[in-house]
Each structure stands twice: as structure tokens, then as C-alpha cells.
Design a protein around this motif. Structure first.
Motif, short mmCIF file in Angstrom:
data_model
loop_
_atom_site.label_atom_id
_atom_site.label_comp_id
_atom_site.label_asym_id
_atom_site.label_seq_id
_atom_site.Cartn_x
_atom_site.Cartn_y
_atom_site.Cartn_z
N TYR A 40 -3.17 -3.14 7.03
CA TYR A 40 -1.83 -3.72 6.88
C TYR A 40 -1.86 -4.86 5.87
CZ TYR A 40 -0.90 -1.04 11.10
OH TYR A 40 -0.77 -0.02 12.01
N ASP A 41 -2.90 -5.71 5.93
CA ASP A 41 -3.01 -6.81 4.97
C ASP A 41 -3.14 -6.28 3.55
OD1 ASP A 41 -2.84 -8.63 7.02
OD2 ASP A 41 -5.00 -9.01 7.14
N VAL A 42 -3.93 -5.24 3.39
CA VAL A 42 -4.14 -4.65 2.06
C VAL A 42 -2.83 -4.09 1.51
CG1 VAL A 42 -5.28 -2.78 0.80
CG2 VAL A 42 -6.58 -4.16 2.44
N MET A 43 -2.08 -3.37 2.35
CA MET A 43 -0.85 -2.76 1.88
C MET A 43 0.25 -3.79 1.62
SD MET A 43 -1.54 0.39 1.52
CE MET A 43 0.11 1.05 1.22
N GLU A 44 0.23 -4.89 2.35
CA GLU A 44 1.27 -5.90 2.18
C GLU A 44 1.02 -6.82 0.99
OE1 GLU A 44 1.38 -7.94 5.89
OE2 GLU A 44 2.04 -6.17 7.01
N ALA A 45 -0.21 -6.88 0.51
CA ALA A 45 -0.56 -7.80 -0.57
C ALA A 45 0.28 -7.50 -1.82
CB ALA A 45 -2.04 -7.67 -0.90
N GLY A 46 0.84 -8.57 -2.39
CA GLY A 46 1.62 -8.43 -3.61
C GLY A 46 3.11 -8.34 -3.40
N ILE A 99 14.01 8.54 2.42
CA ILE A 99 13.57 7.53 1.45
C ILE A 99 14.34 7.78 0.17
CG2 ILE A 99 11.61 6.53 0.22
CD1 ILE A 99 9.79 7.73 2.37
N LEU A 100 15.12 6.81 -0.26
CA LEU A 100 15.98 6.98 -1.43
C LEU A 100 15.65 5.94 -2.49
CD1 LEU A 100 17.70 8.09 1.10
CD2 LEU A 100 19.63 7.92 -0.46
N GLY A 101 15.82 6.35 -3.76
CA GLY A 101 15.65 5.43 -4.88
C GLY A 101 14.31 5.57 -5.58
N LEU A 102 13.56 6.64 -5.28
CA LEU A 102 12.26 6.83 -5.90
C LEU A 102 12.39 7.19 -7.38
CD1 LEU A 102 10.56 8.96 -3.09
CD2 LEU A 102 10.28 6.51 -3.50
N THR A 103 11.44 6.70 -8.18
CA THR A 103 11.35 7.06 -9.59
C THR A 103 9.89 7.40 -9.92
OG1 THR A 103 10.83 4.85 -10.45
CG2 THR A 103 13.17 5.36 -10.08
N MET A 104 9.64 7.80 -11.14
CA MET A 104 8.27 8.08 -11.56
C MET A 104 7.41 6.83 -11.58
SD MET A 104 8.07 11.35 -12.06
CE MET A 104 6.65 11.61 -13.11
N GLU A 105 8.06 5.66 -11.59
CA GLU A 105 7.32 4.41 -11.62
C GLU A 105 7.03 3.85 -10.22
OE1 GLU A 105 10.12 4.81 -13.72
OE2 GLU A 105 8.67 5.48 -15.24
N THR A 106 7.61 4.47 -9.20
CA THR A 106 7.43 3.95 -7.84
C THR A 106 5.98 4.08 -7.40
OG1 THR A 106 9.69 4.60 -7.24
CG2 THR A 106 8.18 4.12 -5.44
N LYS A 121 2.52 1.38 -2.64
CA LYS A 121 2.78 0.15 -1.90
C LYS A 121 4.27 -0.14 -1.76
CE LYS A 121 -1.24 -2.92 -2.22
NZ LYS A 121 -1.70 -4.25 -2.69
N GLU A 122 5.03 0.18 -2.81
CA GLU A 122 6.46 -0.10 -2.77
C GLU A 122 7.15 0.69 -1.65
OE1 GLU A 122 8.57 -0.74 -6.76
OE2 GLU A 122 6.83 0.50 -7.30
N ILE A 123 6.71 1.93 -1.44
CA ILE A 123 7.29 2.73 -0.36
C ILE A 123 6.93 2.11 0.99
CG2 ILE A 123 7.45 5.02 0.67
CD1 ILE A 123 6.60 6.17 -2.03
N TYR A 124 5.70 1.64 1.12
CA TYR A 124 5.29 0.96 2.35
C TYR A 124 6.15 -0.27 2.58
CZ TYR A 124 2.30 -1.37 5.78
OH TYR A 124 1.83 -2.00 6.90
N TRP A 125 6.32 -1.08 1.53
CA TRP A 125 7.16 -2.28 1.65
C TRP A 125 8.59 -1.90 2.04
CZ3 TRP A 125 5.45 -4.31 -3.83
CH2 TRP A 125 4.11 -4.73 -3.76
N ALA A 126 9.09 -0.81 1.46
CA ALA A 126 10.46 -0.37 1.77
C ALA A 126 10.60 0.08 3.22
CB ALA A 126 10.87 0.75 0.82
N CYS A 127 9.51 0.60 3.79
CA CYS A 127 9.54 0.95 5.22
C CYS A 127 9.73 -0.30 6.07
CB CYS A 127 8.25 1.67 5.61
SG CYS A 127 8.10 3.36 4.98
#
Length: 509
Positions: free
Chosen positions: A339-345, A374-381, A384-390
């Protein structure tokens, strides 16, 4: 106010109090001393079966696991003054006269009972059912599923001598006494939360005899001492008091130190649950539109209501197990938290929208057919961003519930955070910013076991009242304050989130 059978503490007593918590997939027993120090914790799991049309728990496995944790406890702590029993709600046990289960125990997620719930609504009316029981009618509650069993298994109906929920089944197993506390009885949708007794009107409409149920008693009532056979099996003293504590969420509210309307609980466990204190039973129709449950609280004249999402920490765990296998392997090798690793940044709103209905929708929809999105995904996503969005999605879902509760006249000025998710400073800050409410983080993450020990210690006379118990047993870690700028940023995204369920639901059938 304490139950009439509260015992008196003797000078010089060395106190050990245990909380026995029966969960959906396992049971644990935790021992505390009179200063609130945790001395011991034992856990056993048991099988749960979730087939397409049947969600059941092995009640024999529950019984055996309970006896095993109690025996393990007594080997290290034989001098237990009291054991308080809490459990999850809704699931029931139908037994014969000897207490032998006659039918597998159905979980709240079991789809059976919908037709029977409709029958109750036709006979009594939705508003009347809610007025009596404090619950907006739904098949998750016990009485609809009990009706299903009796309508489809006449052999079970004929032999039935007792209907228990899990708390009172375990109390009966240990003591031979049939009693259930008010808060757990309220999870059946057959309990009158004003009269504090089984509703004859609802039970007659359901075709279920009142005599089958345990006697309702105040939260924290002593049932008695263990049976002689239980003492032999487990090593318990014949002087140990067994206490009917409560529904697990009620114990968590007590353990979080939430006793009035100014505070609420943020229970960040597998399920995300926001528990609010009420000074009266709401009459506002906006409240019942949100399908919130009302249950009697241990504080006289007070009630609790629950706003919750089926997937809180469960959503983050699903993401890790499904998409972060490499990260999980690395963190295990390096002995660090995944969890700490995924939340970093993380630095603020992702802009993504996650509808956390991966196990259906709880309040304010109570829609088991809803699905996650899950909405709003792009090729740049990035992953970690998906985890944060959860994490953000769970917070937005609670913000949605808070908005509805506020419109019904229910508000609070602080949250007390408990559960494993409270260990995450990042997630706690997200919730504080999204809800714009300070969050007090408690040292003990398992507020339910602390609350159970507080109630038990008060019942057996080791504490004068819950106020004294709270001073001994509740410790604060710190307060997370909302940031006005981040709240504004989250609020803009939340205004889009408010429409997410209505947009997605027609697409998933």
C-alpha cells in the motif's frame, strides 16, 4: 446506563476482558487488561460458499472456530472476567430443540428472499415497514430469507425450535441462554426499534412465530456463565461472564469513542462504513430515499445509522491482486507495505472516475445488480493512477452519502477513523479533503474489539460507565485536517461523480 445484572468490581481485582468478534470469514478473540493494553489476539477462519444463487456460511465451522479461539486464549489467559460477543448482521441459524442447525446459514448477499420481501411490502407497505423496523425493506435482511426457508423447506419449518442470529447463537452455544441485543435484533427487519421488541405485526405478515426468536435485551447484557461442557472443552472458568454485546458496527462506534451527533465513524475496513449518531428516529423522507438503516444505540435515547460501500479496502486489495502482482512480489521480498509503495507520489485528484460498485451498490442505492466502472483512461494513464482513483472513488461514494444525510438534517463535524485503511495517511487525507471534515485517527485500528471490551468491562463492573472505559481504552494517534484548496479541486470532480451511477447502470443490465 448499565444493564441491571451488571456485577460489581472488587478492590484489587486484576482484570482481563475479552472481545469475541464473529466476522463473515473468520472469528477473533482479543484480550485486554484493565488499563486497555492488548494482551493477546487469536484468530480462526472458516469456509464461506458463494455460488451463483446461494451465498452460505458453514455454521459448524463457525462453532468449531469459536471454541478453538476460546481454548487457545485460555491456555495463555485463563483468568478471564468477561467475554463480550459481537457479530456481523443478518445471517441467521435455524435449529431444532437441541440447538442443532437445520439449514445452511444464508449471508446477507444471498439473492434468495426477494419475492418474500415483496410479499411483506404488499401486506404492510414500505413506509410502515420502515417506520417499525428502521429499515427500508430489502431482501438482505433476515426476515425475508427466513420466509424463503419456511416457504421452500417445510421440513425445516416443522422442526424449527429456535431462530438465532450469529451473536445470540454463540451466546446460546456458550451459556444455553437465548438472548439477543437490540442492535443485532434490528438487523432482521422484524424488530420494533421503538418498542424494543419483536414486531408482532411484521412476524404475523411473515408467517413466523415470535417464540422462535431469542429474548431482546439491552446492548451489553450479561447472559450468564459458560456451560459445564463448554468449560471442559475450552478451559474457561465457570465464573467467566458471557455478555451479549452488539452488531459489530455498534461495537466499532463505541470503540471509536463516538457517542453524540457531532462525530461519526469512518470504518475503513473491507467494507467502507460511515456510522452516524442520531438523537431521534428521522422522519425526513430524504433519509429513507437513501435506504439508510436505523438501529438502537447503547446510549439511551440515541440511534445509529450506517452509510456504506461494499468495497472499501476490498477494492484496493482487488486492484493489488489483479494488476500489481510484480509490485506485491517485490514488496514481500523487501518486507515493505504494498500500500505504501502504491500510494507514493500521490499529489492530488487524478481526474479519473471509479464507481466502486465491484460487489454491487450499498447506500444510497442498495442495488446488488450495479457494477463497478473506471472512466477517463488514456494511453498515458499509469497503473498507480488507477489505484489512486480507486481510493478517490470510495471517498466520493461516502461524500455522496454525506450529502444525502445532510439534506435529511444529519451532520457531523469530525470523523473518527478505524480499520486497516486508517493506517494510510494518503487515503485518510483524501477522505478529509473530499468530505471537508477533519478525521481523527485512533491508535487501535480494530475499534470493534476495543468497543466490545469497553462494553464488556462496563457490564461486569470493571468500569463505572463507558466514559471511564473510553479514558482507559481509546487512544488517539492524530488528526488529519482538510485542505481548502484540495477540497475545491475534489469537489469539481465530485459534481461529475454524482451522475456516474445513473450513467453506468443502464449499460450493465
Amino acid at each position: 446506563m448499565l444493564p441491571e445484572n451488571q456485577t460489581k468490581r472488587q478492590e484489587g481485582d486484576r482484570v482481563k476482558i475479552a472481545g469475541l468478534d464473529i466476522g463473515t470469514t473468520g472469528c477473533k478473540i482479543t484480550v485486554f487488561d484493565e488499563k486497555g493494553q492488548r494482551l493477546l489476539k487469536e484468530y480462526r477462519d472458516y469456509p464461506v460458499s458463494r455460488k451463483h444463487h446461494e451465498h452460505e456460511i458453514d455454521i459448524a465451522g463457525v462453532r468449531d472456530s469459536v471454541l478453538a479461539v476460546v481454548k487457545s486464549m485460555t491456555e495463555s489467559c485463563p483468568d478471564i472476567g468477561g467475554i463480550g460477543v459481537t457479530s456481523f448482521g443478518e445471517t441467521f441459524v435455524v435449529t431444532d430443540e437441541e440447538g442443532t442447525p437445520l439449514f445452511p446459514s444464508m449471508l446477507y448477499t444471498d439473492p434468495r428472499g426477494q419475492k418474500e420481501c415483496d410479499i411483506l411490502k404488499e401486506k404492510i407497505g414500505e413506509e410502515r415497514l420502515a417506520e417499525i423496523s428502521g429499515l427500508v425493506p430489502h431482501e438482505m435482511y433476515s426476515i425475508a430469507k427466513i420466509m424463503w426457508v419456511f416457504r421452500n423447506r417445510p421440513d425445516v419449518c416443522e422442526k424449527a425450535a429456535h431462530i438465532f442470529l450469529i451473536e445470540d447463537y454463540i451466546v446460546y452455544l456458550l451459556t444455553g441462554v437465548c438472548q439477543i441485543d437490540y442492535s443485532l435484533a434490528a438487523r432482521t427487519m422484524a424488530f420494533d426499534i421503538r418498542a424494543l421488541d419483536w414486531s408482532q405485526e411484521i412476524l404475523e405478515a411473515a408467517g413466523v412465530r415470535k417464540e422462535l426468536f431469542s429474548k431482546p435485551v439491552p446492548t451489553g447484557t450479561i447472559a450468564g456463565e459458560p456451560l459445564e461442557e463448554i468449560c471442559r472443552q475450552t478451559g474457561l472458568s465457570s465464573q467467566t461472564k458471557i455478555v451479549s454485546v452488539s452488531h459489530d458496527q455498534v461495537a466499532a462506534a463505541v470503540g471509536a469513542g463516538v457517542f453524540d451527533e457531532t462525530k461519526a465513524v469512518d470504518g475503513a475496513g473491507t467494507v467502507e462504513c460511515m456510522t452516524c449518531v442520531l438523537s431521534e428516529i428521522p422522519k425526513n423522507p430524504e433519509f429513507y430515499k437513501g435506504k439508510y438503516a436505523v438501529t438502537p444505540y447503547i446510549v439511551p435515547g440515541k440511534y445509529l445509522c450506517y452509510a456504506f460501500s461494499y468495497t472499501g479496502g476490498a477494492l484496493l486489495q482487488w486492484f493489488l491482486e489483479t494488476f500489481a502482482g510484480d509490485e506485491l512480489k517485490k514488496t514481500k521480498e523487501e518486507n515493505v507495505s504494498a500500500y505504501d509503495v502504491m500510494e507514493a507520489g500521490y499529489s492530488g485528484p487524478t481526474g479519473l472516475l471509479v464507481l466502486p460498485h465491484f460487489a454491487g451498490a450499498a447506500t444510497p442505492y442498495m442495488d446488488t445488480g450495479s457494477k463497478g466502472a473506471i472512466l477517463g483512461l488514456t494511453m498515458e494513464t499509469e497503473k498507480k493512477e488507477i489505484y489512486w482513483a480507486c481510493m478517490e472513488g470510495v471517498a466520493y461514494e461516502m461524500r455522496l452519502n454525506e450529502e444525502i444525510l445532510r439534506s435529511a438534517g444529519i451532520s457531523f463535524s469530525m470523523l473518527h477513523a478505524t480499520g486497516g485503511g486508517a493506517s494510510s495517511e494518503v487515503w485518510t487525507q483524501i477522505k478529509a479533503d473530499v468530505l471537508n471534515v477533519p478525521i481523527k485517527v485512533l491508535e487501535a485500528k480494530d475499534a470493534g474489539t476495543v468497543g466490545s471490551a469497553m462494553i464488556t468491562g462496563t457490564a461486569v463492573g470493571y468500569f463505572q460507565d463507558l466514559k471511564e472505559a473510553a479514558k482507559c481504552m481509546i487512544r488517539e494517534k492524530g488528526i488529519c485536517y482538510p485542505d481548502a484548496g484540495r477540497h475545491e479541486a475534489y469537489e469539481k470532480i465530485f459534481q461529475r461523480y454524482r451522475h456516474l451511477y445513473e450513467a453506468v447502470r443502464p449499460l450493465v443490465g
